[in-house]
Motif scaffolding. Structure first.
Motif, mmCIF file in Angstrom:
data_model
loop_
_atom_site.group_PDB
_atom_site.id
_atom_site.type_symbol
_atom_site.label_atom_id
_atom_site.label_comp_id
_atom_site.label_asym_id
_atom_site.label_seq_id
_atom_site.Cartn_x
_atom_site.Cartn_y
_atom_site.Cartn_z
ATOM 1 N N ALA A 1 0.746 -1.105 0.121
ATOM 2 C CA ALA A 1 0.042 -0.107 -0.130
ATOM 3 C C ALA A 1 0.735 1.379 -0.043
ATOM 4 O O ALA A 1 0.515 2.060 -0.729
ATOM 5 C CB ALA A 1 -0.869 -0.053 1.251
ATOM 6 N N ILE A 2 1.882 1.320 0.853
ATOM 7 C CA ILE A 2 2.884 2.461 0.842
ATOM 8 C C ILE A 2 3.515 2.452 -0.384
ATOM 9 O O ILE A 2 3.634 3.894 -0.996
ATOM 10 C CB ILE A 2 3.938 2.321 2.022
ATOM 11 N N ALA A 3 3.937 1.628 -1.115
ATOM 12 C CA ALA A 3 4.436 1.688 -2.501
ATOM 13 C C ALA A 3 3.404 2.164 -3.559
ATOM 14 O O ALA A 3 3.917 2.371 -4.616
ATOM 15 C CB ALA A 3 4.903 0.256 -2.767
ATOM 16 N N GLY A 4 2.140 2.314 -3.342
ATOM 17 C CA GLY A 4 1.273 2.542 -4.231
ATOM 18 C C GLY A 4 0.741 1.571 -5.114
ATOM 19 O O GLY A 4 0.295 1.775 -6.185
ATOM 20 N N ASN A 5 0.670 0.237 -4.636
ATOM 21 C CA ASN A 5 0.377 -1.053 -5.688
ATOM 22 C C ASN A 5 -1.202 -1.207 -5.514
ATOM 23 O O ASN A 5 -1.437 -1.951 -6.167
ATOM 24 C CB ASN A 5 0.940 -2.162 -4.822
ATOM 25 N N GLY A 6 -1.877 -0.474 -4.552
ATOM 26 C CA GLY A 6 -3.053 -0.796 -4.071
ATOM 27 C C GLY A 6 -3.660 -0.267 -3.087
ATOM 28 O O GLY A 6 -3.121 0.646 -2.268
ATOM 29 N N VAL A 7 -5.050 -0.310 -2.664
ATOM 30 C CA VAL A 7 -5.718 0.012 -1.487
ATOM 31 C C VAL A 7 -5.842 -1.355 -0.480
ATOM 32 O O VAL A 7 -6.356 -2.277 -1.279
ATOM 33 C CB VAL A 7 -7.159 0.543 -2.166
ATOM 34 N N ALA A 8 -5.684 -1.240 0.417
ATOM 35 C CA ALA A 8 -5.567 -2.128 1.615
ATOM 36 C C ALA A 8 -6.530 -1.814 2.807
ATOM 37 O O ALA A 8 -6.916 -0.700 2.973
ATOM 38 C CB ALA A 8 -4.229 -2.496 2.269
ATOM 39 N N ILE A 9 -7.004 -2.801 3.446
ATOM 40 C CA ILE A 9 -7.786 -2.838 4.451
ATOM 41 C C ILE A 9 -6.820 -2.846 5.625
ATOM 42 O O ILE A 9 -6.170 -3.913 5.893
ATOM 43 C CB ILE A 9 -8.865 -3.862 4.869
ATOM 44 N N SER A 10 -6.670 -1.905 6.451
ATOM 45 C CA SER A 10 -5.569 -1.842 7.545
ATOM 46 C C SER A 10 -6.383 -1.383 8.933
ATOM 47 O O SER A 10 -7.932 -1.155 8.920
ATOM 48 C CB SER A 10 -4.302 -1.210 7.148
ATOM 49 N N ASP A 11 -5.636 -0.782 9.872
ATOM 50 C CA ASP A 11 -6.126 -0.331 11.241
ATOM 51 C C ASP A 11 -5.174 0.619 11.642
ATOM 52 O O ASP A 11 -4.211 0.784 11.346
ATOM 53 C CB ASP A 11 -6.516 -1.452 11.895
#
Length: 305
Positions: free
Chosen positions: A237-247
Motif C-alpha cells: 500500500a505504501i508503495a502505491g500498489n493498491g488500496v488495503a484494509i488496515s487499522d
C-alpha cells in the motif's frame, strides 16, 4: 513554588491508605477482616472510607447482613484505581530484584514491525539486564507457545489450556498511498474503488465485510493482489500498489508520516483480536509477568483495547 495546602486540585487526590482500604474490603468482605489485614482499627477503616466517599461524593460501600460490600459505583471506581495500585506495587519492588535473563516474544510480523518494534525501546531501557528475542513463527500453536515466553496471537481467544489476556480488537478501514490517488484520481464513494487495484491479506473477507458496512451496491472485490503476510500488505500500500484494509494499530506510523492516507471515516470492528498467550508454567517467571503487565498497560494507554 510549592503547593498550598488549600489547593483544591491537590486535595482531590485520594490517599493510598484509603484506596488500599477500599481494595481490602472488596477482597475480604467485612470491616473487621480489612482492619486486621491492614493492621489498623475498624474505626480507622471507617474513617478512611468516610473521607473517600466525601471526597468523591459517592456511596462506595453498603452493609449486606454481616458483610460489607461495594456498591456498583464503588466497584467501578475500584476497577480504575486498582490499576494504579498495581503499578505502585510493581514500582516499589526492591532494586536488587531487577529482572534479568532472556525474554522470548513471538508475534505476527505485522504486529511486530508496526507496533512492537517502535515501542520495544522503552521496555529495554526499563529492563537493561533482559535480553529480548523476537520471532514471527507461523508454526502450529503448540509449537509457537512452547518456544516463547509470551506469544501475541491474532484469533478468537479460545485457547483453554493456556493463560490468555485480551490486548486489542482492531477497527479496520481502507488506506492507500497519496501517490496512488494522484495517479488514479480521488475517492469520494466506495464505487470509486472499482478503478483501483485492491490488496488482500490471505483472502478478500476484510474487503467483503467493510464494503457491506458502507454500501448496498455490489462491488467486485475478488481482484488485485493477495499476500500471506500483513507486513507485505502495508508495504504494498505504501508503495502505491493498491488500496488495503488496515487499522490504526498497523498503519499508525505510516498515517502519521503521510505515507498512507485513510479513505473513509467508516470503520469496521475486526473479526478477531490480538491476545497475549502464555503457557501457565511460564507465568512463574518474573520477567514473563512483568512483560505481560507492560504490554497490557501500553494497550490500555493506547486506547485500542
Amino acid at each position: 513554588m510549592g503547593r498550598n495546602a488549600s489547593d483544591t486540585t491537590w486535595n482531590r487526590y485520594p490517599s493510598i491508605t484509603a484506596l488500599r482500604t477500599l481494595d481490602a474490603i472488596s477482597k475480604l468482605g467485612n470491616m473487621q477482616a480489612a482492619s486486621d489485614a491492614m493492621n489498623v482499627t475498624p474505626s480507622a477503616v471507617s474513617h478512611q472510607l468516610r473521607n473517600l466517599e466525601e471526597m468523591l461524593n459517592i456511596k462506595l460501600v453498603r452493609r449486606a447482613g454481616r458483610r460489607t460490600e461495594l456498591t456498583s459505583a464503588g466497584n467501578r471506581y475500584l476497577n480504575q484505581v486498582r490499576k494504579a495500585l498495581e503499578l505502585i506495587e510493581a514500582a516499589s519492588h526492591p532494586m536488587d530484584e531487577e529482572p534479568n535473563g532472556k525474554l522470548r516474544i513471538n508475534c505476527p510480523s505485522g504486529f511486530g514491525n508496526y507496533w512492537l518494534v517502535p515501542e520495544l525501546r522503552e521496555f529495554t531501557e526499563l529492563y537493561p539486564n533482559v535480553t529480548v528475542d523476537v520471532t514471527s513463527n507461523l508454526a502450529q500453536l503448540e509449537t509457537v507457545v512452547k518456544h516463547a515466553d509470551i506469544s501475541i496471537l491474532y484469533g478468537d481467544g479460545s485457547w483453554p489450556s493456556l493463560t490468555v489476556r485480551h490486548l486489542s480488537t482492531p477497527r479496520t478501514f481502507p488506506v492507500c498511498s497519496p501517490k496512488l490517488i494522484e495517479r488514479l484520481g480521488n475517492v469520494q464513494k466506495p464505487e470509486d474503488l472499482e478503478k483501483f487495484p485492491l490488496l488482500h491479506h490471505v483472502n478478500s473477507s476484510d474487503w467483503v465485510v467493510w464494503m457491506a458496512s458502507r454500501t448496498r451496491e455490489i462491488i467486485e472485490v475478488e481482484r488485485g493482489t493477495t499476500f500471506s503476510d500483513m507486513t507485505h500488505v502495508v508495504s504494498a500500500a505504501i508503495a502505491g500498489n493498491g488500496v488495503a484494509i488496515s487499522d490504526s494499530l498497523l498503519a499508525k506510523q505510516a498515517l502519521e508520516e503521510g505515507k498512507l492516507v485513510r479513505l473513509f471515516d467508516t470503520e469496521v470492528q475486526a473479526q478477531n483480536s490480538y491476545y497475549l498467550v502464555v503457557e501457565k508454567e511460564r507465568m512463574e517467571r518474573k520477567i514473563t509477568r512483568i512483560a505481560m503487565d507492560w504490554l497490557i498497560h501500553h494497550f490500555d494507554e493506547y486506547g485500542t483495547s
